[in-house]
Design a protein around this motif. Structure first.
Motif, PDB file in Angstrom:
ATOM      1  N   VAL A  70      19.388  -7.576  10.402  1.00 48.92           N
ATOM      2  CA  VAL A  70      19.990  -6.260  10.193  1.00 48.92           C
ATOM      3  C   VAL A  70      18.989  -5.234   9.675  1.00 48.92           C
ATOM      4  CG1 VAL A  70      22.296  -7.214   9.852  1.00 48.92           C
ATOM      5  CG2 VAL A  70      20.796  -6.866   7.872  1.00 48.92           C
ATOM      6  N   MET A  71      17.786  -5.664   9.311  1.00 53.97           N
ATOM      7  CA  MET A  71      16.729  -4.727   8.953  1.00 53.97           C
ATOM      8  C   MET A  71      15.380  -5.403   9.162  1.00 53.97           C
ATOM      9  SD  MET A  71      16.328  -4.499   4.780  1.00 53.97           S
ATOM     10  CE  MET A  71      14.689  -3.775   4.927  1.00 53.97           C
ATOM     11  N   VAL A  72      14.349  -4.584   9.326  1.00 53.47           N
ATOM     12  CA  VAL A  72      12.996  -5.077   9.585  1.00 53.47           C
ATOM     13  C   VAL A  72      12.083  -4.627   8.460  1.00 53.47           C
ATOM     14  CG1 VAL A  72      10.979  -4.863  11.106  1.00 53.47           C
ATOM     15  CG2 VAL A  72      13.270  -5.120  12.091  1.00 53.47           C
ATOM     16  N   THR A  73      11.241  -5.552   7.995  1.00 58.09           N
ATOM     17  CA  THR A  73      10.187  -5.239   7.031  1.00 58.09           C
ATOM     18  C   THR A  73       8.854  -5.574   7.678  1.00 58.09           C
ATOM     19  OG1 THR A  73      11.636  -5.745   5.163  1.00 58.09           O
ATOM     20  CG2 THR A  73       9.271  -5.684   4.734  1.00 58.09           C
ATOM     21  N   ALA A  74       8.005  -4.576   7.851  1.00 59.64           N
ATOM     22  CA  ALA A  74       6.721  -4.754   8.526  1.00 59.64           C
ATOM     23  C   ALA A  74       5.595  -4.722   7.500  1.00 59.64           C
ATOM     24  CB  ALA A  74       6.517  -3.651   9.569  1.00 59.64           C
ATOM     25  N   LEU A  75       4.702  -5.715   7.556  1.00 61.80           N
ATOM     26  CA  LEU A  75       3.589  -5.814   6.620  1.00 61.80           C
ATOM     27  C   LEU A  75       2.331  -5.238   7.251  1.00 61.80           C
ATOM     28  CD1 LEU A  75       4.102  -9.401   5.147  1.00 61.80           C
ATOM     29  CD2 LEU A  75       5.187  -7.238   4.477  1.00 61.80           C
ATOM     30  N   HIS A  76       1.690  -4.285   6.542  1.00 61.19           N
ATOM     31  CA  HIS A  76       0.472  -3.624   7.019  1.00 61.19           C
ATOM     32  C   HIS A  76      -0.623  -3.783   5.974  1.00 61.19           C
ATOM     33  CE1 HIS A  76       3.089  -1.055   9.747  1.00 61.19           C
ATOM     34  NE2 HIS A  76       3.939  -1.304   8.754  1.00 61.19           N
ATOM     35  N   ALA A  77      -1.831  -4.121   6.406  1.00 57.22           N
ATOM     36  CA  ALA A  77      -2.995  -4.156   5.521  1.00 57.22           C
ATOM     37  C   ALA A  77      -4.108  -3.366   6.202  1.00 57.22           C
ATOM     38  CB  ALA A  77      -3.440  -5.590   5.254  1.00 57.22           C
ATOM     39  N   THR A  78      -4.558  -2.291   5.561  1.00 63.62           N
ATOM     40  CA  THR A  78      -5.527  -1.394   6.176  1.00 63.62           C
ATOM     41  C   THR A  78      -6.818  -1.352   5.370  1.00 63.62           C
ATOM     42  OG1 THR A  78      -4.587   0.506   4.982  1.00 63.62           O
ATOM     43  CG2 THR A  78      -3.722   0.045   7.169  1.00 63.62           C
ATOM     44  N   ALA A  79      -7.934  -1.255   6.073  1.00 66.27           N
ATOM     45  CA  ALA A  79      -9.250  -1.201   5.437  1.00 66.27           C
ATOM     46  C   ALA A  79      -9.528   0.214   4.951  1.00 66.27           C
ATOM     47  CB  ALA A  79     -10.326  -1.645   6.425  1.00 66.27           C
ATOM     48  N   GLU A  80      -9.839   0.351   3.669  1.00 67.32           N
ATOM     49  CA  GLU A  80     -10.072   1.663   3.071  1.00 67.32           C
ATOM     50  C   GLU A  80     -11.338   1.633   2.217  1.00 67.32           C
ATOM     51  OE1 GLU A  80      -8.267   4.118   3.933  1.00 67.32           O
ATOM     52  OE2 GLU A  80      -6.544   3.084   4.833  1.00 67.32           O
ATOM     53  N   GLN A  81     -11.809   2.833   1.852  1.00 66.55           N
ATOM     54  CA  GLN A  81     -13.007   2.961   1.016  1.00 66.55           C
ATOM     55  C   GLN A  81     -12.618   2.832  -0.454  1.00 66.55           C
ATOM     56  OE1 GLN A  81     -15.604   2.664   2.551  1.00 66.55           O
ATOM     57  NE2 GLN A  81     -16.170   4.266   3.970  1.00 66.55           N
ATOM     58  N   ILE A  82     -12.313   1.612  -0.864  1.00 70.86           N
ATOM     59  CA  ILE A  82     -11.949   1.341  -2.247  1.00 70.86           C
ATOM     60  C   ILE A  82     -12.768   0.150  -2.742  1.00 70.86           C
ATOM     61  CG2 ILE A  82      -9.612   2.246  -2.010  1.00 70.86           C
ATOM     62  CD1 ILE A  82      -8.640  -0.672  -1.828  1.00 70.86           C
ATOM     63  N   PRO A  83     -12.990   0.030  -4.046  1.00 68.48           N
ATOM     64  CA  PRO A  83     -13.721  -1.121  -4.584  1.00 68.48           C
ATOM     65  C   PRO A  83     -12.797  -2.327  -4.742  1.00 68.48           C
ATOM     66  CG  PRO A  83     -13.157   0.376  -6.351  1.00 68.48           C
ATOM     67  CD  PRO A  83     -12.684   1.043  -5.082  1.00 68.48           C
ATOM     68  N   HIS A  84     -13.382  -3.511  -4.763  1.00 67.52           N
ATOM     69  CA  HIS A  84     -12.569  -4.719  -4.923  1.00 67.52           C
ATOM     70  C   HIS A  84     -11.966  -4.816  -6.317  1.00 67.52           C
ATOM     71  CE1 HIS A  84     -16.585  -5.968  -6.379  1.00 67.52           C
ATOM     72  NE2 HIS A  84     -15.911  -6.711  -7.236  1.00 67.52           N
ATOM     73  N   SER A  85     -12.473  -4.040  -7.261  1.00 65.32           N
ATOM     74  CA  SER A  85     -11.927  -4.045  -8.620  1.00 65.32           C
ATOM     75  C   SER A  85     -10.666  -3.182  -8.742  1.00 65.32           C
ATOM     76  CB  SER A  85     -12.979  -3.526  -9.604  1.00 65.32           C
ATOM     77  OG  SER A  85     -13.409  -2.223  -9.240  1.00 65.32           O
ATOM     78  N   ALA A  86     -10.361  -2.399  -7.711  1.00 63.72           N
ATOM     79  CA  ALA A  86      -9.187  -1.520  -7.762  1.00 63.72           C
ATOM     80  C   ALA A  86      -7.911  -2.344  -7.861  1.00 63.72           C
ATOM     81  CB  ALA A  86      -9.143  -0.629  -6.527  1.00 63.72           C
ATOM     82  N   ASN A  87      -6.930  -1.783  -8.531  1.00 60.56           N
ATOM     83  CA  ASN A  87      -5.633  -2.439  -8.652  1.00 60.56           C
ATOM     84  C   ASN A  87      -4.949  -2.465  -7.293  1.00 60.56           C
ATOM     85  OD1 ASN A  87      -3.297  -3.569  -9.781  1.00 60.56           O
ATOM     86  ND2 ASN A  87      -2.385  -1.544 -10.089  1.00 60.56           N
ATOM     87  N   ALA A  88      -4.659  -3.651  -6.789  1.00 58.37           N
ATOM     88  CA  ALA A  88      -3.981  -3.775  -5.495  1.00 58.37           C
ATOM     89  C   ALA A  88      -2.483  -3.662  -5.703  1.00 58.37           C
ATOM     90  CB  ALA A  88      -4.334  -5.110  -4.848  1.00 58.37           C
ATOM     91  N   GLN A  89      -1.910  -2.626  -5.139  1.00 55.31           N
ATOM     92  CA  GLN A  89      -0.475  -2.414  -5.285  1.00 55.31           C
ATOM     93  C   GLN A  89       0.085  -1.924  -3.956  1.00 55.31           C
ATOM     94  OE1 GLN A  89       0.583   0.063  -8.571  1.00 55.31           O
ATOM     95  NE2 GLN A  89       2.784  -0.247  -8.320  1.00 55.31           N
ATOM     96  N   ALA A  90       1.144  -2.569  -3.503  1.00 51.70           N
ATOM     97  CA  ALA A  90       1.744  -2.191  -2.231  1.00 51.70           C
ATOM     98  C   ALA A  90       2.485  -0.868  -2.362  1.00 51.70           C
ATOM     99  CB  ALA A  90       2.696  -3.278  -1.757  1.00 51.70           C
ATOM    100  N   ARG A  91       2.518  -0.117  -1.282  1.00 48.98           N
ATOM    101  CA  ARG A  91       3.317   1.107  -1.223  1.00 48.98           C
ATOM    102  C   ARG A  91       4.312   0.968  -0.074  1.00 48.98           C
ATOM    103  NH1 ARG A  91      -1.461   2.135   1.318  1.00 48.98           N
ATOM    104  NH2 ARG A  91      -1.380   3.302   3.290  1.00 48.98           N
ATOM    105  N   LEU A  92       5.466   1.582  -0.239  1.00 52.66           N
ATOM    106  CA  LEU A  92       6.546   1.446   0.735  1.00 52.66           C
ATOM    107  C   LEU A  92       6.806   2.764   1.435  1.00 52.66           C
ATOM    108  CD1 LEU A  92       9.093  -0.508  -1.508  1.00 52.66           C
ATOM    109  CD2 LEU A  92       7.223  -1.434  -0.147  1.00 52.66           C
ATOM    110  N   THR A  93       7.060   2.704   2.728  1.00 55.10           N
ATOM    111  CA  THR A  93       7.485   3.881   3.477  1.00 55.10           C
ATOM    112  C   THR A  93       8.667   3.505   4.359  1.00 55.10           C
ATOM    113  OG1 THR A  93       5.985   3.468   5.358  1.00 55.10           O
ATOM    114  CG2 THR A  93       5.134   4.818   3.546  1.00 55.10           C
ATOM    115  N   SER A  94       9.485   4.487   4.663  1.00 59.22           N
ATOM    116  CA  SER A  94      10.630   4.244   5.531  1.00 59.22           C
ATOM    117  C   SER A  94      11.176   5.568   6.051  1.00 59.22           C
ATOM    118  CB  SER A  94      11.739   3.485   4.786  1.00 59.22           C
ATOM    119  OG  SER A  94      12.843   3.250   5.634  1.00 59.22           O
TER     120      SER A  94
END
Length: 317
Positions: free
Chosen positions: A151-175
């Motif tokens: 009844v609903m779809v959740t799509a997982l995306h991982a994109t390469a960006e200019q960030i350091p590996h020490s940055a806090n990894a936190q998912a963001r949601l869009t819809s």
């Protein structure tokens, strides 16, 4: 599936402030069951993760694989690989069978079904990004999803960006779903640019009348070809928050800490790499100040990291 999302998803016609549910889980469980009287299927959420373009750091597929390793799932559907894969690009592999004999494992997409401890039915679609016939591919995935009462779809995306590996990894949601934005912290999507198969599935599902929640995570460009456990954890945490996976992640978090420490150690042993990391951290910290500055090239870091890793394998697993 109907293309009239107002009729198939009446929740979308309600005012933004009047969605009569407190969570995504509650809304999903309130949807009707399907199937025959002897084989009823409860409403389910589809989580889609594919290799390829939107799988930097293998974060999306690793998150889906990790979840499946920690739940009691059943194979619900399987796509025929010859329709969608170029076997010169995605080759079959020889693997050991149950009796020890070697057999061929073909690249394909499989759909697995399980139930969370909170009583939510989940279907996971997992496989390599197809090489051809994308429109037919997503149509078949959604056909199976409909048969499984998704009844609903959740799509997982991982994109390469200019960030350091020490940055806090936190998912963001869009819809694009007003209802899902009211039930989550999702924003309306503003991402533009080339798309991978998971975005095609997301867009097609929405056009077919299914509400879609896109979960995004950024991966440092210079480790996009390696596994990024921090990004993997961020995706799992977002899924857990809204779907109640209730899975222990202590060992995965320990691995992420070791991964970050190993990259820090690599920088400590290589002065040029240390300088590039330091400059990227400064750039990331100043990103919100809109101060014109020369951008650090993630490819330069990746090349330096590849040079450093030559002959070593502790960071590539």
């Amino acid at each position: 599936m109907s293309s009239d999302r107002e009729s198939t998803q009446p929740i979308e016609s309600l005012p933004y402030e009047s969605v009569p549910f407190d969570s995504v889980k509650e809304w999903v469980r309130a949807q009707p069951v399907s199937g025959s009287s002897t084989d009823k299927l409860r409403p389910a959420v589809l989580i889609a993760a594919f290799g390829g373009f939107e799988n930097a750091g293998h974060a999306a597929t690793s998150a889906a694989e990790w979840i499946l390793e920690h739940v009691d799932s059943t194979l619900a559907a399987k796509l025929e690989p010859e329709e969608y894969y170029d076997f010169l690009v995605n080759r079959p592999s020889r693997v050991a069978g149950v009796n020890g004999n070697l057999k061929l494992a073909w690249p394909t997409t499989r759909l697995y079904r399980f139930r969370t401890p909170t009583g939510l039915d989940v279907v996971v679609a997992l496989g390599p990004e197809p090489n051809m016939r994308w429109i037919s591919f997503v149509g078949e995935v959604l056909m199976h999803a409909e048969a499984l009462n998704v009844v609903m779809v959740t799509a997982l995306h991982a994109t390469a960006e200019q960030i350091p590996h020490s940055a806090n990894a936190q998912a963001r949601l869009t819809s694009d779903s007003r209802a899902l934005r009211s039930l989550t912290s999702a924003d309306r999507s503003v991402d533009v640019g080339p798309a991978g198969i998971v975005s095609v599935l997301s867009d097609t599902a929405w056009a077919a009348g299914l509400p879609v929640l896109d979960v995004w995570v950024d991966v440092p460009r210079y480790v996009a070809a390696l596994q990024d456990p921090k990004a993997q954890i961020a995706l799992i945490a977002a899924l857990d928050e809204h779907f109640g996976l209730d899975l222990p992640t202590d060992s995965l978090r320990a691995h992420a800490e070791e991964w970050e420490e190993a990259l820090d150690a690599a920088a400590a042993e290589d002065p040029r790499l240390a300088t590039l990391f330091s400059e990227l951290r400064q750039q990331h910290a100043q990103a919100e100040q809109e101060t014109p500055q020369e951008r650090i090239d993630g490819e330069a870091i990746a090349e330096e990291l590849r040079r450093y890793l030559s002959g070593r394998d502790d960071l590539t697993s």
